[in-house]
Design a protein around this motif. Structure first.
Motif, short mmCIF file in Angstrom:
data_model
loop_
_atom_site.label_atom_id
_atom_site.label_comp_id
_atom_site.label_asym_id
_atom_site.label_seq_id
_atom_site.Cartn_x
_atom_site.Cartn_y
_atom_site.Cartn_z
N LEU A 135 0.95 -1.39 -0.07
CA LEU A 135 0.11 -0.05 -0.05
C LEU A 135 0.87 1.24 0.17
N GLU A 136 0.42 2.20 -0.91
CA GLU A 136 1.22 3.53 -0.97
C GLU A 136 0.59 4.70 -0.10
N GLN A 137 1.28 4.98 0.91
CA GLN A 137 0.92 6.30 1.72
C GLN A 137 1.77 7.49 1.42
N HIS A 138 0.88 8.59 1.60
CA HIS A 138 1.71 10.00 1.52
C HIS A 138 1.05 10.45 2.79
N ILE A 139 1.98 10.91 3.73
CA ILE A 139 1.66 11.35 5.00
C ILE A 139 2.18 12.82 4.99
N TRP A 140 1.19 13.79 5.27
CA TRP A 140 1.50 15.36 4.87
C TRP A 140 1.00 15.77 6.58
N ALA A 145 3.23 17.66 15.64
CA ALA A 145 4.26 16.61 15.04
C ALA A 145 3.85 15.24 15.10
N LEU A 146 4.68 14.52 14.30
CA LEU A 146 4.16 12.99 14.04
C LEU A 146 5.18 12.05 13.96
N ASP A 147 5.41 10.98 14.68
CA ASP A 147 6.44 10.31 14.54
C ASP A 147 5.86 8.87 13.85
N VAL A 148 6.41 8.57 12.66
CA VAL A 148 5.97 7.28 11.77
C VAL A 148 7.12 6.58 11.69
N THR A 149 6.85 5.27 12.16
CA THR A 149 8.09 4.08 12.05
C THR A 149 7.41 3.25 10.89
N ALA A 150 8.10 3.14 9.94
CA ALA A 150 8.03 1.76 9.00
C ALA A 150 9.34 1.31 8.43
N GLN A 151 9.41 0.02 8.31
CA GLN A 151 10.58 -0.89 8.03
C GLN A 151 11.53 -0.54 9.09
N ASP A 152 11.47 -0.40 10.42
CA ASP A 152 12.07 -0.16 11.60
C ASP A 152 12.94 1.08 11.40
N VAL A 153 12.47 2.06 10.69
CA VAL A 153 12.91 3.42 10.82
C VAL A 153 11.98 4.45 11.01
N GLU A 154 12.27 5.18 12.04
CA GLU A 154 11.33 6.23 12.42
C GLU A 154 11.72 7.79 11.98
N HIS A 155 10.33 8.23 11.63
CA HIS A 155 10.55 9.48 10.97
C HIS A 155 9.73 10.65 11.56
N ARG A 156 10.70 11.51 11.94
CA ARG A 156 9.85 12.78 12.68
C ARG A 156 9.58 13.69 12.01
N LEU A 157 8.07 13.96 11.74
CA LEU A 157 7.37 14.87 10.87
C LEU A 157 6.82 16.01 11.70
N GLY A 158 6.96 17.16 11.03
CA GLY A 158 6.64 18.35 11.60
C GLY A 158 5.58 19.26 10.72
N ALA A 159 5.00 20.03 11.27
CA ALA A 159 4.04 20.73 10.39
C ALA A 159 4.60 21.06 8.96
N ARG A 166 5.85 2.97 0.79
CA ARG A 166 5.26 1.71 0.52
C ARG A 166 4.91 0.97 1.72
N VAL A 167 4.01 0.49 2.20
CA VAL A 167 4.03 -0.34 3.60
C VAL A 167 3.78 -1.69 3.26
N TRP A 168 4.90 -2.51 3.74
CA TRP A 168 5.07 -3.98 3.72
C TRP A 168 5.16 -4.69 4.86
N GLY A 169 5.24 -3.98 5.90
CA GLY A 169 5.33 -4.71 7.25
C GLY A 169 4.70 -3.77 8.54
N PRO A 170 4.95 -3.98 9.64
CA PRO A 170 4.36 -3.24 10.76
C PRO A 170 4.73 -1.58 10.57
N THR A 171 3.69 -0.78 11.20
CA THR A 171 3.88 0.70 11.22
C THR A 171 3.46 1.00 12.41
N ARG A 172 3.82 2.43 12.66
CA ARG A 172 3.40 2.86 14.16
C ARG A 172 3.54 4.48 14.08
N PHE A 173 2.33 4.85 14.33
CA PHE A 173 1.84 6.56 14.11
C PHE A 173 2.09 6.92 15.67
#
Length: 190
Positions: A135-140, A145-159, A166-173
């Protein structure tokens, strides 16, 4: 079970979950094995004795090969081409502090949709699998602030930040706070 419209939505959702299981010819035990959700919880969700959490619905969507928007759209009326803001379906997972608004009406013949997500400060939602692999996701992120973890990599997103994956495994918001996070999620089926 919720009151008013929330209770009616839970009831329609329970009926649809039971229909999906019956369409597959699965017992509650078979669905429990496939989803990792207890038979008791599945039974209570189908009877609308509980309001399913986002994590529970995500697991069921994975088993049935649907996005959450597709599943929720199946319990709503036929979607219109234009949905005014006050008429956009809103689903709330009170246990996790997650509010989901279906901005664009999902449609079986289309691959993309827009969702507005809101997480309260401190909210943390983990999904053990994607509802549809690849599944393809675009998170804007619009606010907070939002921390998104996908494929064991955490991304810190701000405004204003946007993450595409693309989501292949576990994710965390996770919303680290101090304010709530509001974001747009563009979902595109593979």
């Amino acid at each position: 079970m919720g009151n008013g419209e929330d209770g009616a939505l839970d009831a329609r959702l329970g009926v649809r979950l039971a229909e999906l299981r019956a369409e597959q010819g699965w017992s509650l035990g078979e669905l429990a094995e496939r989803s990792g959700i207890s038979r008791s919880t599945l039974s209570r969700a189908e009877r609308a004795e509980i309001s399913p959490t986002a994590a529970l619905l995500n697991r069921l969507c994975g088993v049935y090969g649907r996005t959450m928007s597709q599943l929720l759209s199946e319990v709503e009326a036929e979607p219109a081409l234009l949905v005014r803001a006050p008429d956009q379906p809103v689903w709330e997972d009170q246990a996790s502090g997650f509010v989901r608004r279906s901005v664009s009406p999902p449609h079986a013949g289309l691959r993309g949709e827009l969702v507005e997500g809101r997480l309260t400060a401190g909210a943390d939602i983990a999904y053990d699998r994607p509802p549809v692999p690849g599944l393809e996701q675009h998170i804007w992120v619009l606010d907070g602030a939002l921390d998104v973890t996908a494929q064991d990599v955490e991304h810190r997103l701000g405004a204003g930040d946007c993450l595409r994956l693309r989501v292949w495994g576990p994710t965390r918001f996770r919303c680290p706070g101090p304010q709530d996070a509001r974001y747009v999620l563009a979902v595109v089926l593979p």
